[in-house]
Scaffold this active site. Structure first.
Site, PDB file in Angstrom:
ATOM      1  N   ASP A 205       0.822  -1.517  -0.235  1.00  0.00           N
ATOM      2  CA  ASP A 205      -0.593  -0.037  -0.193  1.00  0.00           C
ATOM      3  C   ASP A 205       1.098   1.152  -0.254  1.00  0.00           C
ATOM      4  OD1 ASP A 205      -2.873   0.501   0.168  1.00  0.00           O
ATOM      5  OD2 ASP A 205      -1.933   1.941   2.184  1.00  0.00           O
ATOM      6  N   GLU A 262      13.594 -15.622  -1.324  1.00  0.00           N
ATOM      7  CA  GLU A 262      13.687 -17.123  -0.265  1.00  0.00           C
ATOM      8  C   GLU A 262      12.090 -18.048  -0.503  1.00  0.00           C
ATOM      9  OE1 GLU A 262      14.817 -15.437   4.410  1.00  0.00           O
ATOM     10  OE2 GLU A 262      16.418 -14.754   3.137  1.00  0.00           O
TER      11      GLU A 262
HETATM   12  C1  GLC Z   1      -4.565   2.839  -0.801  1.00  0.00           C
HETATM   13  C2  GLC Z   1      -5.132   2.389  -0.001  1.00  0.00           C
HETATM   14  C3  GLC Z   1      -6.425   3.389  -0.256  1.00  0.00           C
HETATM   15  C4  GLC Z   1      -6.869   3.531   1.284  1.00  0.00           C
HETATM   16  C5  GLC Z   1      -4.909   3.910   1.060  1.00  0.00           C
HETATM   17  C6  GLC Z   1      -4.211   4.379   2.947  1.00  0.00           C
HETATM   18  O1  GLC Z   1      -4.540   3.917  -1.832  1.00  0.00           O
HETATM   19  O2  GLC Z   1      -5.845   1.898  -1.764  1.00  0.00           O
HETATM   20  O3  GLC Z   1      -8.187   2.274   0.046  1.00  0.00           O
HETATM   21  O4  GLC Z   1      -7.182   4.541   2.140  1.00  0.00           O
HETATM   22  O5  GLC Z   1      -3.772   3.713   0.987  1.00  0.00           O
HETATM   23  O6  GLC Z   1      -4.136   2.679   3.434  1.00  0.00           O
END
Ligand code: GLC
Length: 531
Positions: A205, A262
């Site tokens: 993310d 790994e």
């Molecule tokens: C990313 C995710 C989104 C979230 C953001 C903060 O963009 O896809 O849904 O709100 O990160 O974590």
């Protein structure tokens, strides 16, 4: 075009599928999708031809950002199931010859994570430095002009200590301090934990913003925006010189890459930057294996724009940008492309166009049904982007409405209870998986056919040659014996062919024969050159 991948893994050709867990399938009637619900629907994904199931966060969370505010990186939120369900999911995915990708959220945690609770309660805590604290500006305001993606400043004052904490998203999502080696060590432990548990990789993310510039200087302002600007407009009104894409970020991934190798696991980044060159750096050898390239997911139906994103992907992605058309954060492709049957037709054509190019192909739940954005009553808004801003533009509820499974069941088969986000009135029986399964003319059948054709005829590592000649509204390429042509214009076009071809897949009205292909607007033809 573009260099070929040198260390291609099992993922390089795969078909991925994003499951927005909360809205996929509810097994216990609480209105929230869960892990048992997902397990019960895995056959749908296997039948479709999916290789990788990416499941959005299932961790314990106060749900300020629906799970992207993680309070415990190795647990399962009871609303989504149990750790045993997670183990069952790993096994059930593997039994079907698929792999499981889980979401890793390293930019921030929940404010309810024990690290942040300790950091907030006691400035002398060893966890204080897990987060980013700064004194305010001399005028008493925040330390700098950085903005939150979700609206307002990227800083919140801790009145007890007089310092501000940094959050590029909600105040309830404090950013971690990646300059602290203990944070790095903690995440290596988390990654090792899940790899040992059998997951096959991570979708990372906000992969472009872990490291912040040590100066914490103001970002240059590009345009002044008023109080009515949406969160997205305000965020886009500055150049992100100091908060995004900072030197040092890739070093974090080099360490993770060694761990992933790994276990033969894959690292897929959410690198939300507009420049293909910048995103390309994240998928250099020894860094991330794959990244999404979001301009693909933002395109409108315009031949020039489509050509641009395809060319940029081929040049800088080199087979490591995963094609993506919709997600839980952005408008769905059929909606972006005009909505209704026309938007649906265009979305399928562009999906098919990208399916034979280098790189994995990701679907978002509902893409296989041609689902348009759901209509959500403003009174039912749940996404913090919509709820916390006076200008809710960019709210993500319409793309998160529950998955429609079956025409005759309550809530189109998503839940026997009250769905957390209402079933939208514009998703009908015809949109459901079961109805489309019965209809050979449905989008579901077409996508399944497309993915089968892709598996059988995909040119592999043959170089891609973009077709330079022909009408401006036509996009085309040849790779090995596969020739793909798309008409993104408003008139019927005739495209000359290099020789006899066999039509492998088409969408829209296509006539192929005697040295030429005729395509009506929005149509795509996937052909195999037979001599
Ligand atoms: C990313 C995710 C989104 C979230 C953001 C903060 O963009 O896809 O849904 O709100 O990160 O974590």
């Amino acid at each position: 075009m573009g260099d070929q991948v040198t260390d291609a893994g099992w993922w390089s050709d795969a078909v991925g599928y994003e499951v927005y867990l909360r809205s996929f399938a509810d097994s216990d009637g609480d209105g929230i999708g869960d892990l048992p619900g997902l397990i019960s629907r895995l056959d749908h994904l296997a039948d479709l031809g999916v290789d990788i199931v990416w499941v959005t966060p299932f961790y314990p969370s106060p749900m300020a950002d629906f799970g992207y505010d993680v309070a415990d990186h190795t647990g399962v939120d009871p609303r989504f199931g149990t750790i045993d369900d997670l183990d069952r999911l790993v096994a059930a995915v593997h039994e079907r010859d698929m792999r499981l990708l889980i979401d890793l959220v390293p930019n921030h945690t929940s404010d309810q994570h024990e690290w942040f609770r300790s950091a907030l309660a006691d400035p002398a805590s060893p966890y204080r430095d897990f987060y980013i604290w700064r004194d305010g500006a001399p005028d008493g305001g925040p330390p700098n002009n950085w903005r939150s993606h979700f609206g307002g400043p990227a800083w919140t004052l801790d009145e007890a200590s007089g310092q501000w904490w940094c959050h590029l998203f909600l105040p309830e999502q404090p950013d971690l301090n990646w300059a602290n080696p203990d944070v790095r060590a903690a995440f290596e432990d988390i990654i090792t934990h899940w790899l040992a548990r059998g997951v096959d990789g991570f979708r990372i993310d906000v992969a472009h913003s872990l490291v912040k510039h040590p100066s914490f200087a103001d970002n240059p302002v590009l345009v002044e925006v008023g109080p009515d600007a949406s969160a997205g407009e305000a965020f886009g009104a500055m150049r992100h010189d100091h908060d995004l894409d900072q030197p040092g970020t890739l070093d974090v991934y080099r360490d993770w890459h060694r761990l992933a190798r790994e276990h033969d696991a894959v690292l897929l980044g959410e690198v939300y930057l507009d420049s293909a060159e910048a995103v390309g750096a994240y998928v250099a050898d020894g860094v991330l294996d794959l990244s999404f390239f979001f301009p693909v997911l933002h395109t409108t139906w315009d031949a020039e724009v489509l050509r641009h994103v395809v060319t940029a992907t081929l040049t800088h992605g080199r087979g490591r940008f995963a094609w993506v058309h919709s997600s839980h954060d952005d408008p769905r492709a059929p909606t972006r492309f005009g909505g209704g049957d026309r938007g649906r037709r265009r979305a399928l054509s562009f999906l098919a166009f990208t399916a034979f190019l280098p790189g994995p192909l990701f679907l978002y739940q509902g893409d296989e049904l041609g689902l348009v954005d759901g209509e959500v009553d403003p009174a039912a808004a749940s996404d913090p982007v919509a709820v916390r801003n006076t200008n809710p533009d960019g709210g993500r509820d319409p793309v998160r409405t529950p998955m429609p499974w079956s025409p005759d069941a309550p809530n189109l088969g998503f839940s026997t209870g009250t769905p957390w986000l209402p079933m939208p009135a514009n998703h009908t029986a015809a949109d459901t998986v079961d109805a489309q399964r019965e209809d050979p003319g449905s989008t579901l059948h077409a996508v399944r056919r497309l993915l089968r054709t892709r598996r059988e005829r995909r040119p592999g590592t043959d170089p891609v040659e973009l077709l330079a000649e022909g009408p401006a509204e036509v996009l085309g390429y040849r790779s090995g014996d596969v020739l793909v042509v798309l008409n993104a214009g408003d008139r019927t076009v005739t495209v000359p062919l290099p020789g006899p071809v066999e039509l492998a897949f088409s969408n829209g009205t296509v006539d192929v024969g005697s040295g030429r292909a005729v395509l009506e607007p929005d149509a795509v033809a996937v052909m195999e050159v037979t001599t």
